[in-house]
Design a protein around this motif. Sequence first.
Motif, PDB file in Angstrom:
ATOM      1  N   GLU A  13     -72.946 -32.317 -68.520  1.00 30.20           N
ATOM      2  CA  GLU A  13     -73.471 -31.757 -69.769  1.00 30.20           C
ATOM      3  C   GLU A  13     -74.606 -30.767 -69.517  1.00 30.20           C
ATOM      4  O   GLU A  13     -75.026 -30.044 -70.431  1.00 30.20           O
ATOM      5  CB  GLU A  13     -73.966 -32.884 -70.683  1.00 30.20           C
ATOM      6  N   TYR A  14     -75.094 -30.724 -68.251  1.00 29.34           N
ATOM      7  CA  TYR A  14     -76.144 -29.786 -67.884  1.00 29.34           C
ATOM      8  C   TYR A  14     -75.568 -28.697 -66.976  1.00 29.34           C
ATOM      9  O   TYR A  14     -74.590 -28.924 -66.261  1.00 29.34           O
ATOM     10  CB  TYR A  14     -77.284 -30.515 -67.188  1.00 29.34           C
ATOM     11  N   PRO A  15     -76.177 -27.515 -66.969  1.00 28.88           N
ATOM     12  CA  PRO A  15     -75.635 -26.404 -66.166  1.00 28.88           C
ATOM     13  C   PRO A  15     -75.616 -26.713 -64.672  1.00 28.88           C
ATOM     14  O   PRO A  15     -76.404 -27.519 -64.172  1.00 28.88           O
ATOM     15  CB  PRO A  15     -76.604 -25.247 -66.479  1.00 28.88           C
ATOM     16  N   GLU A  16     -74.707 -26.057 -63.963  1.00 27.67           N
ATOM     17  CA  GLU A  16     -74.643 -26.154 -62.510  1.00 27.67           C
ATOM     18  C   GLU A  16     -75.977 -25.703 -61.927  1.00 27.67           C
ATOM     19  O   GLU A  16     -76.578 -24.721 -62.365  1.00 27.67           O
ATOM     20  CB  GLU A  16     -73.524 -25.257 -61.978  1.00 27.67           C
ATOM     21  N   GLY A  17     -76.464 -26.443 -60.931  1.00 25.73           N
ATOM     22  CA  GLY A  17     -77.735 -26.109 -60.315  1.00 25.73           C
ATOM     23  C   GLY A  17     -78.879 -26.986 -60.783  1.00 25.73           C
ATOM     24  O   GLY A  17     -79.935 -27.023 -60.137  1.00 25.73           O
ATOM     25  N   TYR A  18     -78.690 -27.699 -61.907  1.00 27.74           N
ATOM     26  CA  TYR A  18     -79.712 -28.639 -62.358  1.00 27.74           C
ATOM     27  C   TYR A  18     -79.707 -29.852 -61.424  1.00 27.74           C
ATOM     28  O   TYR A  18     -78.658 -30.278 -60.945  1.00 27.74           O
ATOM     29  CB  TYR A  18     -79.450 -29.083 -63.791  1.00 27.74           C
ATOM     30  N   SER A  19     -80.881 -30.407 -61.191  1.00 35.49           N
ATOM     31  CA  SER A  19     -81.007 -31.551 -60.283  1.00 35.49           C
ATOM     32  C   SER A  19     -81.134 -32.852 -61.060  1.00 35.49           C
ATOM     33  O   SER A  19     -81.665 -32.881 -62.173  1.00 35.49           O
ATOM     34  CB  SER A  19     -82.230 -31.379 -59.371  1.00 35.49           C
ATOM     35  N   VAL A  20     -80.645 -33.918 -60.438  1.00 35.16           N
ATOM     36  CA  VAL A  20     -80.735 -35.250 -61.037  1.00 35.16           C
ATOM     37  C   VAL A  20     -81.376 -36.179 -60.020  1.00 35.16           C
ATOM     38  O   VAL A  20     -80.912 -36.290 -58.885  1.00 35.16           O
ATOM     39  CB  VAL A  20     -79.350 -35.799 -61.439  1.00 35.16           C
ATOM     40  N   LYS A  21     -82.436 -36.838 -60.411  1.00 33.09           N
ATOM     41  CA  LYS A  21     -83.114 -37.801 -59.551  1.00 33.09           C
ATOM     42  C   LYS A  21     -83.130 -39.163 -60.231  1.00 33.09           C
ATOM     43  O   LYS A  21     -82.876 -39.287 -61.434  1.00 33.09           O
ATOM     44  CB  LYS A  21     -84.541 -37.340 -59.261  1.00 33.09           C
ATOM     45  N   ARG A  22     -83.440 -40.166 -59.452  1.00 33.85           N
ATOM     46  CA  ARG A  22     -83.459 -41.533 -59.977  1.00 33.85           C
ATOM     47  C   ARG A  22     -84.884 -42.015 -60.154  1.00 33.85           C
ATOM     48  O   ARG A  22     -85.711 -41.878 -59.250  1.00 33.85           O
ATOM     49  CB  ARG A  22     -82.703 -42.474 -59.040  1.00 33.85           C
ATOM     50  N   LEU A  23     -85.161 -42.579 -61.343  1.00 31.93           N
ATOM     51  CA  LEU A  23     -86.470 -43.159 -61.602  1.00 31.93           C
ATOM     52  C   LEU A  23     -86.472 -44.634 -61.198  1.00 31.93           C
ATOM     53  O   LEU A  23     -85.621 -45.399 -61.646  1.00 31.93           O
ATOM     54  CB  LEU A  23     -86.832 -43.030 -63.080  1.00 31.93           C
ATOM     55  N   ASN A  24     -87.419 -45.003 -60.364  1.00 32.34           N
ATOM     56  CA  ASN A  24     -87.528 -46.395 -59.922  1.00 32.34           C
ATOM     57  C   ASN A  24     -88.843 -47.021 -60.372  1.00 32.34           C
ATOM     58  O   ASN A  24     -89.421 -47.838 -59.673  1.00 32.34           O
ATOM     59  CB  ASN A  24     -87.400 -46.479 -58.398  1.00 32.34           C
ATOM     60  N   LEU A  31     -86.298 -49.949 -69.296  1.00 30.78           N
ATOM     61  CA  LEU A  31     -85.350 -49.215 -70.123  1.00 30.78           C
ATOM     62  C   LEU A  31     -83.914 -49.589 -69.776  1.00 30.78           C
ATOM     63  O   LEU A  31     -83.066 -49.740 -70.668  1.00 30.78           O
ATOM     64  CB  LEU A  31     -85.559 -47.710 -69.955  1.00 30.78           C
ATOM     65  N   ASN A  32     -83.639 -49.763 -68.481  1.00 34.85           N
ATOM     66  CA  ASN A  32     -82.297 -50.196 -68.072  1.00 34.85           C
ATOM     67  C   ASN A  32     -81.943 -51.539 -68.702  1.00 34.85           C
ATOM     68  O   ASN A  32     -80.825 -51.750 -69.200  1.00 34.85           O
ATOM     69  CB  ASN A  32     -82.228 -50.322 -66.546  1.00 34.85           C
ATOM     70  N   ARG A  33     -82.905 -52.455 -68.690  1.00 39.04           N
ATOM     71  CA  ARG A  33     -82.674 -53.789 -69.254  1.00 39.04           C
ATOM     72  C   ARG A  33     -82.470 -53.719 -70.776  1.00 39.04           C
ATOM     73  O   ARG A  33     -81.609 -54.400 -71.323  1.00 39.04           O
ATOM     74  CB  ARG A  33     -83.855 -54.707 -68.938  1.00 39.04           C
ATOM     75  N   LEU A  34     -83.280 -52.891 -71.427  1.00 43.44           N
ATOM     76  CA  LEU A  34     -83.164 -52.765 -72.880  1.00 43.44           C
ATOM     77  C   LEU A  34     -81.817 -52.158 -73.266  1.00 43.44           C
ATOM     78  O   LEU A  34     -81.180 -52.595 -74.236  1.00 43.44           O
ATOM     79  CB  LEU A  34     -84.302 -51.905 -73.427  1.00 43.44           C
ATOM     80  N   ARG A  35     -81.382 -51.148 -72.528  1.00 43.53           N
ATOM     81  CA  ARG A  35     -80.085 -50.534 -72.816  1.00 43.53           C
ATOM     82  C   ARG A  35     -78.943 -51.525 -72.601  1.00 43.53           C
ATOM     83  O   ARG A  35     -77.960 -51.541 -73.345  1.00 43.53           O
ATOM     84  CB  ARG A  35     -79.880 -49.300 -71.934  1.00 43.53           C
ATOM     85  N   LEU A 193     -88.486 -37.495 -55.373  1.00 41.07           N
ATOM     86  CA  LEU A 193     -87.846 -38.686 -55.934  1.00 41.07           C
ATOM     87  C   LEU A 193     -86.491 -38.915 -55.265  1.00 41.07           C
ATOM     88  O   LEU A 193     -85.869 -37.975 -54.778  1.00 41.07           O
ATOM     89  CB  LEU A 193     -87.657 -38.523 -57.448  1.00 41.07           C
ATOM     90  N   PRO A 194     -86.005 -40.166 -55.234  1.00 41.10           N
ATOM     91  CA  PRO A 194     -84.708 -40.447 -54.600  1.00 41.10           C
ATOM     92  C   PRO A 194     -83.561 -39.796 -55.359  1.00 41.10           C
ATOM     93  O   PRO A 194     -83.615 -39.639 -56.587  1.00 41.10           O
ATOM     94  CB  PRO A 194     -84.615 -41.979 -54.657  1.00 41.10           C
ATOM     95  N   ASP A 195     -82.515 -39.407 -54.615  1.00 40.74           N
ATOM     96  CA  ASP A 195     -81.315 -38.848 -55.240  1.00 40.74           C
ATOM     97  C   ASP A 195     -80.685 -39.883 -56.167  1.00 40.74           C
ATOM     98  O   ASP A 195     -80.767 -41.091 -55.926  1.00 40.74           O
ATOM     99  CB  ASP A 195     -80.298 -38.423 -54.181  1.00 40.74           C
ATOM    100  N   ALA A 196     -80.053 -39.384 -57.204  1.00 37.45           N
ATOM    101  CA  ALA A 196     -79.432 -40.278 -58.187  1.00 37.45           C
ATOM    102  C   ALA A 196     -78.106 -40.809 -57.653  1.00 37.45           C
ATOM    103  O   ALA A 196     -77.240 -40.046 -57.221  1.00 37.45           O
ATOM    104  CB  ALA A 196     -79.193 -39.528 -59.493  1.00 37.45           C
TER     105      ALA A 196
END
Length: 206
Positions: A13-24, A31-35, A193-196
């Motif tokens: 859903e985001y343009p090519e070239g956008y980065s995704v990282k993982r929040l720890n 938030l993970n638990r609530l979802r 940040l760590p890779d997603a």
Amino acid sequence: MIENKDNGLRLTEYPEGYSVKRLNTADADRLNRLRTGLSRLELARATMELLKNGDESRAMLEAVACAASIYYFSCFGGGSYGPRLRAEKVFKNNKEAKQNHDHWKTIRDQRFGHLVGVGQSIVTLLIADDSDRPIDTKTISMDIDPSAVLPWMKSLYQLIGVALIHIQQEVVEVESRIREAFEKLSPEEFLALPDATIPIPHHERR
């Protein structure tokens, strides 16, 4: 949509070239638990709405009560993925709801979880002829009238709704804290940040 890349995930859903990282962070874990809790409660509510088709047979009521109560209480237990809600906090201003919660916990534990026999009676009888000679055995059981369950089903539906609102409100609070934190990150801190990555769900055989 999600695509797996060599360096992690890409969200299409985001343009090519956008980065995704993982929040720890602790908030990300919350938030993970609530979802996860929202998903379980939505399943509980959808299960109960099956009764809207007019089928109030014993089998349907039993199946719906079992599934919905298990989904619901999974949000209050100590599971490694659940939101671990505390009833005292969720129902702090609603004494009747807390009582209904406790009542349903008893039903879940003793009727669906461990078969202690809530609402059920079963006995084995010995039958003798007119000379008092035993000739047969018979096991009979009685169960609570399904119509008596319906008012309690309504209370469970209401409990699910209250828990949903509680989690939705906390999601807003946690997402706000996460946004405040990531807006302070420099590009260098973001790249550190760590890779997603996301594990593929599966059921383990034991």
